[in-house]
Write a protein that holds these residues in place. Structure first.
Motif, PDB file in Angstrom:
ATOM      1  N   LEU A 155       0.776  -1.103  -0.146  1.00 32.79           N
ATOM      2  CA  LEU A 155      -0.035   0.163  -0.105  1.00 32.79           C
ATOM      3  C   LEU A 155       0.780   1.319   0.110  1.00 32.79           C
ATOM      4  O   LEU A 155       0.721   2.133  -0.971  1.00 32.79           O
ATOM      5  CB  LEU A 155      -1.022  -0.031   1.121  1.00 32.79           C
ATOM      6  CG  LEU A 155      -1.769   1.162   1.297  1.00 32.79           C
ATOM      7  CD1 LEU A 155      -2.763   1.765   0.026  1.00 32.79           C
ATOM      8  CD2 LEU A 155      -2.622   1.175   2.917  1.00 32.79           C
ATOM      9  N   TYR A 156       1.956   1.379   1.052  1.00 27.98           N
ATOM     10  CA  TYR A 156       2.756   2.421   0.867  1.00 27.98           C
ATOM     11  C   TYR A 156       3.629   2.602  -0.283  1.00 27.98           C
ATOM     12  O   TYR A 156       3.659   3.661  -0.727  1.00 27.98           O
ATOM     13  CB  TYR A 156       3.678   2.385   2.112  1.00 27.98           C
ATOM     14  CG  TYR A 156       3.057   2.413   3.387  1.00 27.98           C
ATOM     15  CD1 TYR A 156       2.201   3.359   3.844  1.00 27.98           C
ATOM     16  CD2 TYR A 156       3.134   1.530   4.508  1.00 27.98           C
ATOM     17  CE1 TYR A 156       1.749   3.657   5.197  1.00 27.98           C
ATOM     18  CE2 TYR A 156       2.712   1.478   5.754  1.00 27.98           C
ATOM     19  CZ  TYR A 156       1.947   2.739   6.067  1.00 27.98           C
ATOM     20  OH  TYR A 156       1.374   2.934   7.326  1.00 27.98           O
ATOM     21  N   SER A 157       3.986   1.523  -0.900  1.00 29.84           N
ATOM     22  CA  SER A 157       4.687   1.514  -1.953  1.00 29.84           C
ATOM     23  C   SER A 157       3.801   2.069  -3.218  1.00 29.84           C
ATOM     24  O   SER A 157       4.288   2.873  -3.954  1.00 29.84           O
ATOM     25  CB  SER A 157       5.229   0.185  -2.584  1.00 29.84           C
ATOM     26  OG  SER A 157       5.916   0.069  -3.774  1.00 29.84           O
ATOM     27  N   VAL A 173      14.096   4.754   0.743  1.00 28.22           N
ATOM     28  CA  VAL A 173      14.621   3.834   1.425  1.00 28.22           C
ATOM     29  C   VAL A 173      13.773   3.614   2.756  1.00 28.22           C
ATOM     30  O   VAL A 173      13.980   2.407   3.311  1.00 28.22           O
ATOM     31  CB  VAL A 173      16.079   4.388   2.125  1.00 28.22           C
ATOM     32  CG1 VAL A 173      15.966   5.601   3.073  1.00 28.22           C
ATOM     33  CG2 VAL A 173      16.882   3.332   2.442  1.00 28.22           C
ATOM     34  N   TYR A 174      12.839   4.428   3.146  1.00 29.79           N
ATOM     35  CA  TYR A 174      11.963   4.221   4.012  1.00 29.79           C
ATOM     36  C   TYR A 174      11.136   3.057   3.716  1.00 29.79           C
ATOM     37  O   TYR A 174      10.837   1.914   4.319  1.00 29.79           O
ATOM     38  CB  TYR A 174      10.886   5.431   4.566  1.00 29.79           C
ATOM     39  CG  TYR A 174      11.682   6.308   5.623  1.00 29.79           C
ATOM     40  CD1 TYR A 174      12.914   6.228   6.059  1.00 29.79           C
ATOM     41  CD2 TYR A 174      11.138   7.787   5.708  1.00 29.79           C
ATOM     42  CE1 TYR A 174      13.510   6.990   6.679  1.00 29.79           C
ATOM     43  CE2 TYR A 174      11.671   8.375   6.299  1.00 29.79           C
ATOM     44  CZ  TYR A 174      12.972   8.413   7.049  1.00 29.79           C
ATOM     45  OH  TYR A 174      13.434   9.265   7.890  1.00 29.79           O
ATOM     46  N   LEU A 175      10.543   2.969   2.601  1.00 32.73           N
ATOM     47  CA  LEU A 175       9.789   2.251   2.112  1.00 32.73           C
ATOM     48  C   LEU A 175      10.404   0.733   1.839  1.00 32.73           C
ATOM     49  O   LEU A 175       9.899  -0.421   2.140  1.00 32.73           O
ATOM     50  CB  LEU A 175       9.141   2.609   0.530  1.00 32.73           C
ATOM     51  CG  LEU A 175       7.905   3.684   0.747  1.00 32.73           C
ATOM     52  CD1 LEU A 175       7.783   4.080  -0.548  1.00 32.73           C
ATOM     53  CD2 LEU A 175       6.900   3.141   1.300  1.00 32.73           C
ATOM     54  N   ILE A 176      11.561   0.781   1.174  1.00 33.98           N
ATOM     55  CA  ILE A 176      12.433  -0.608   1.100  1.00 33.98           C
ATOM     56  C   ILE A 176      12.620  -0.978   2.532  1.00 33.98           C
ATOM     57  O   ILE A 176      12.598  -2.317   2.630  1.00 33.98           O
ATOM     58  CB  ILE A 176      13.739  -0.293   0.406  1.00 33.98           C
ATOM     59  CG1 ILE A 176      13.196   0.279  -0.902  1.00 33.98           C
ATOM     60  CG2 ILE A 176      14.629  -1.425   0.371  1.00 33.98           C
ATOM     61  CD1 ILE A 176      14.398   0.679  -1.958  1.00 33.98           C
ATOM     62  N   VAL A 196       5.602   3.595  10.630  1.00 35.49           N
ATOM     63  CA  VAL A 196       4.618   4.386  10.442  1.00 35.49           C
ATOM     64  C   VAL A 196       4.600   5.854  10.496  1.00 35.49           C
ATOM     65  O   VAL A 196       4.481   6.721   9.695  1.00 35.49           O
ATOM     66  CB  VAL A 196       3.475   4.142  11.236  1.00 35.49           C
ATOM     67  CG1 VAL A 196       2.147   5.197  11.113  1.00 35.49           C
ATOM     68  CG2 VAL A 196       2.784   2.859  11.164  1.00 35.49           C
ATOM     69  N   SER A 197       5.638   6.522  11.611  1.00 35.79           N
ATOM     70  CA  SER A 197       5.892   7.660  11.998  1.00 35.79           C
ATOM     71  C   SER A 197       6.846   8.301  10.927  1.00 35.79           C
ATOM     72  O   SER A 197       7.018   9.497  10.472  1.00 35.79           O
ATOM     73  CB  SER A 197       6.369   7.824  13.311  1.00 35.79           C
ATOM     74  OG  SER A 197       7.751   6.996  13.376  1.00 35.79           O
ATOM     75  N   ALA A 198       7.901   7.341  10.419  1.00 32.35           N
ATOM     76  CA  ALA A 198       8.840   7.711   9.377  1.00 32.35           C
ATOM     77  C   ALA A 198       8.018   8.174   7.863  1.00 32.35           C
ATOM     78  O   ALA A 198       8.203   9.075   7.346  1.00 32.35           O
ATOM     79  CB  ALA A 198       9.659   6.767   9.160  1.00 32.35           C
TER      80      ALA A 198
END
Length: 566
Positions: A1-3, A237-240, A368-370
Motif C-alpha cells: 500500500l505504501y509503495s 529507503v523508508y519504503l524499502i 509509520v511515523s517515518a
C-alpha cells in the motif's frame, strides 16, 4: 500500500509539473507574453532537471540508509541469519542510532527512528562517530566540489559524485564478510565518509547546474526539484526498509541510482554558461539553442552571458578574497543568512524528537511515523515546485518561517504543560507535521535554489562551495548542541528558542533578501553589483507576513487554550 501510494504521489507530482506548463500555468510569470515559453522550449531543461535530480535521490537514500538498520554492540551482523559471532539483543540491547538519520542531514527532514532489525558491530563511541562522519565527509565534498565545479564543469562534478557513492555501498556490501575480520568497523566508517563526500559534491553541483540550464520563468520550480529528489530518496529507503532489513541488500539497491546517473551524466549537455566561461563559444551556443528549442531566439540570452563574462574577465583570477568583495560579498551575505535561517530553525532537532512525540499519540511503530514524515515532505515539496514561480521565493520563505514559528510555540507549550499535566498528544503530533509541512514548503528547497541563482558566474563555484560547507557545519553544530540545550533550557525552552530564530529569519528575508523570481542570472548579478535596482518586493512580502502571521496566531492561541483547559 505504501509503495503504491509513494509511486502514485511521485507520478502525480511529475505529471503536474510537466503537463501544466502552458500560458495559464502557475509556473509562468504574470507577464508571460514577454517570455513566450513553449512546451518545446521547456521539455529538455525539465527532463535534465529530473535526470540530475537522481543525484539528490541518492543523496536522500544515503542519509536515510541508517533508518532501517542499526549498527551498535557486538559483531556487525544481521538478526535474521544470526551468523557466527552474533550477539543476541537480550544481552546487548540495540539502541536507537543517535544520529539516524536526521541528526546529520542538512535540514532535509530525515526521521530519527529506531531500527526495524538490529545490525551490530560498532561500539557506542564508534556509533556516534558513524553519524558524525557523514557531516565531515560532506564538508570535504563541499570544498572539493567548489574546485571541480569551476575547473571541470557542473556535469563532471555530478559524474564524479557517483564514484564515492558507489564505493561506499560496495564497502557496505562486502565489509560484512569475515575476510575483513577486525577491520569491519573501520571499513564501515570509511564508507560513511565516502558517502558524505558524495553528498557534499551533489549539494554543490546539482542546484548550480539546474539554475544555469532552466528558463528564467521556470527556474524556481526546476531548482526545487533538487529538494524533491532528496525527500523522494528518503521516502524510497523508508519504503524499502519496511520489507528489507539486511544492510547488504539495502547497499546493493543503493548502487542502482549512482550507477544509472554515472552512465546518463556522460551524455547530458554541459552548462552553456560554463562553456562560455571556458571560451568554448560554438559548443555553448549549440547547447543553448538545443535547450531553448530550434526555433527560439537565443541572441539576447547569449549577449547577456557574453557581456557578463567580459566584465568578469576584467577582474582577473578568482581568489578567496573575492568572496568578501563587491557583488559576491553581497550575495554571500544573503546565502549565509538563508543557511543560518534553515539550520537554526531546528529542523534536525524537531524531527529527532518526533519519535517520542508520535509515541505520545500511541503511534509506536517507527515505520509509520517515518512514513508520515516522508509523505508529508514529498507532497508539500511537490506543491512548492509547482507554485514557487508564481508566488516568488520571498513569500514562500516568510510563509514557511511564520508557520514554523507558530508550530514551535505550540510544541514548546505542550512540553511546558507536560511537566505537570497530560495535554493531548495529538496536538504535538499535529504541530510536528505542520512544522515539517511549512519547512518543506519554503525553507527546505529555497536556500539551495537561491544558492545556485545569486552568485556571479565568475565566483559561483567557490562561493557555492563555501555556502554548502557552512550549511553542513551548522547542521553538525546544531545537532551536537541539542542535548545540552535540552538539558539547560528544557525541551520547551529549546523549541521556543528555535521559534525565535524562525522569527529572526523572517525579518532577515523581509529586509535583506531580494526576490529573484522572473529574473535572469545576469539580471540578478547586476542587482548585486548595483547596476540595477530590481529585486525588492518588500510590500508584497509584508502582506504575506501579515496574512500568514494572523492565521498562525489564531491557530496557536486556539491550541494553547485547548491544552490549558482541556
Amino acid at each position: 500500500l505504501y509503495s503504491k501510494l509513494s509511486t502514485s504521489l511521485t507520478i502525480s507530482l511529475i505529471f503536474s509539473a510537466t503537463m501544466g506548463l502552458d500560458e495559464r500555468s502557475s509556473l509562468l510569470p504574470i507577464n508571460a507574453d514577454e517570455t513566450q515559453v513553449s512546451k518545446e522550449k521547456i521539455f529538455l531543461p525539465l527532463m535534465l532537471s529530473f535526470v540530475v535530480a537522481l543525484g539528490a535521490v541518492q543523496f536522500g537514500y544515503s542519509l536515510g540508509f541508517t533508518s532501517p538498520v542499526n549498527m551498535t554492540a557486538g559483531t556487525w551482523t544481521s538478526n535474521a541469519s544470526e551468523p557466527k559471532g552474533y550477539v543476541p539483543n537480550e544481552i546487548h540491547k540495540c539502541k536507537q542510532h543517535k544520529n539516524s538519520p536526521l541528526a546529520f542531514g542538512p535540514s532535509f527532514g530525515l526521521d530519527a527512528v529506531p531500527s526495524k532489525s538490529c545490525y551490530t558491530g560498532l561500539t557506542d563511541d564508534e556509533d556516534a562517530l558513524f553519524g558524525s562522519l557523514v557531516n565531515v565527509g560532506a564538508m570535504i565534498g563541499a570544498v572539493l566540489g567548489g574546485a571541480i565545479l569551476d575547473a571541470l564543469g557542473r556535469v563532471t562534478t555530478i559524474t564524479v559524485s557517483t564514484i564515492p557513492f558507489g564505493a561506499s555501498y560496495l564497502i557496505l556490501y562486502f565489509g560484512h564478510y569475515s575476510i575483513f575480520g577486525s577491520y569491519t568497523a573501520t571499513l564501515l566508517l570509511v564508507a560513511r565518509v565516502l558517502s558524505g563526500v558524495a553528498v557534499g559534491l551533489t549539494s554543490v553541483a546539482v542546484p548550480v547546474y539546474i539554475a544555469e540550464i532552466a528558463p528564467v520563468s521556470l527556474r524556481g520550480g526546476m531548482g526545487s526539484i533538487f529538494q524533491l529528489g532528496v525527500v523522494l530518496g528518503i521516502l524510497y529507503v523508508y519504503l524499502i526498509g519496511i520489507f528489507i532489513t539486511k544492510f547488504e541488500t539495502l547497499a546493493l539497491i543503493g548502487l542502482i541510482i549512482p550507477a544509472a546517473l554515472f552512465v546518463i551524466s556522460l551524455v547530458i549537455p554541459k552548462s552553456p554558461r560554463w562553456l562560455y566561461a571556458k571560451g568554448r563559444e560554438a559548443q555553448a551556443e549549440r547547447v543553448l539553442q538545443r535547450l531553448r528549442g530550434p526555433q527560439a531566439d537565443i541572441e539576447r540570452e547569449k549577449a547577456d552571458m557574453m557581456e557578463n563574462l567580459e566584465q568578469s574577465a576584467k577582474m582577473g583570477k578568482v581568489s578567496i578574497g573575492d568572496l568578501f568583495k563587491g557583488s559576491t560579498a553581497k550575495a554571500m551575505q544573503v546565502a549565509v543568512g538563508l543557511m543560518l535561517f534553515q539550520q537554526l530553525s531546528g529542523i534536525n532537532c524537531v524531527i529527532f524528537f518526533s519519535e517520542e512525540i508520535f509515541k505520545s499519540c500511541n503511534i509506536k511503530n517507527s515505520s509509520v511515523s517515518a512514513l508520515i514524515v516522508g509523505i508529508t515532505q514529498v507532497v508539500v515539496t511537490g506543491i512548492s515546485c509547482i507554485i514557487i514561480d508564481k508566488t516568488g521565493r520571498r513569500s514562500l520563505l516568510m510563509t514557511a518561517g511564520t508557520g514554523m514559528c507558530a508550530s514551535l510555540a505550540v510544541l514548546g507549550y505542550y512540553y511546558f504543560r507536560l511537566q505537570h499535566h497530560n495535554p493531548p498528544g495529538i496536538i504535538a503530533v499535529a504541530m510536528v507535521v505542520m512544522y515539517i509541512a511549512f519547512f518543506s514548503l519554503g525553507l527546505g528547497a529555497i536556500p539551495w535554489l537561491m544558492m545556485g541563482e545569486i552568485f556571479p558566474v565568475r565566483t559561483r563555484g567557490i562561493a557555492s562551495s563555501v555556502a554548502t560547507l557552512l550549511n553542513w557545519s551548522l547542521s553538525f553544530a546544531v545537532t551536537e548542541t541539542f542535548p545540552y540545550l535540552k538539558e539547560a533550557l528544557t525541551p520547551a525552552g529549546t523549541f521556543w528558542l528555535f521559534g525565535a530564530c524562525c522569527l529572526l529569519g523572517v525579518a532577515f528575508v523581509l529586509t535583506a533578501c531580494p526576490e529573484t523570481k522572473g529574473k535572469t542570472l545576469e539580471e540578478i548579478e547586476d542587482f548585486f553589483s548595483g547596476r540595477s535596482t530590481g529585486g525588492g518586493g518588500a510590500g508584497e512580502g509584508a502582506m504575506v507576513v501579515k496574512v500568514t502571521g494572523t492565521f498562525s496566531a489564531i491557530v496557536m492561541i486556539a491550541l494553547i487554550l485547548v491544552m490549558t483547559y482541556a
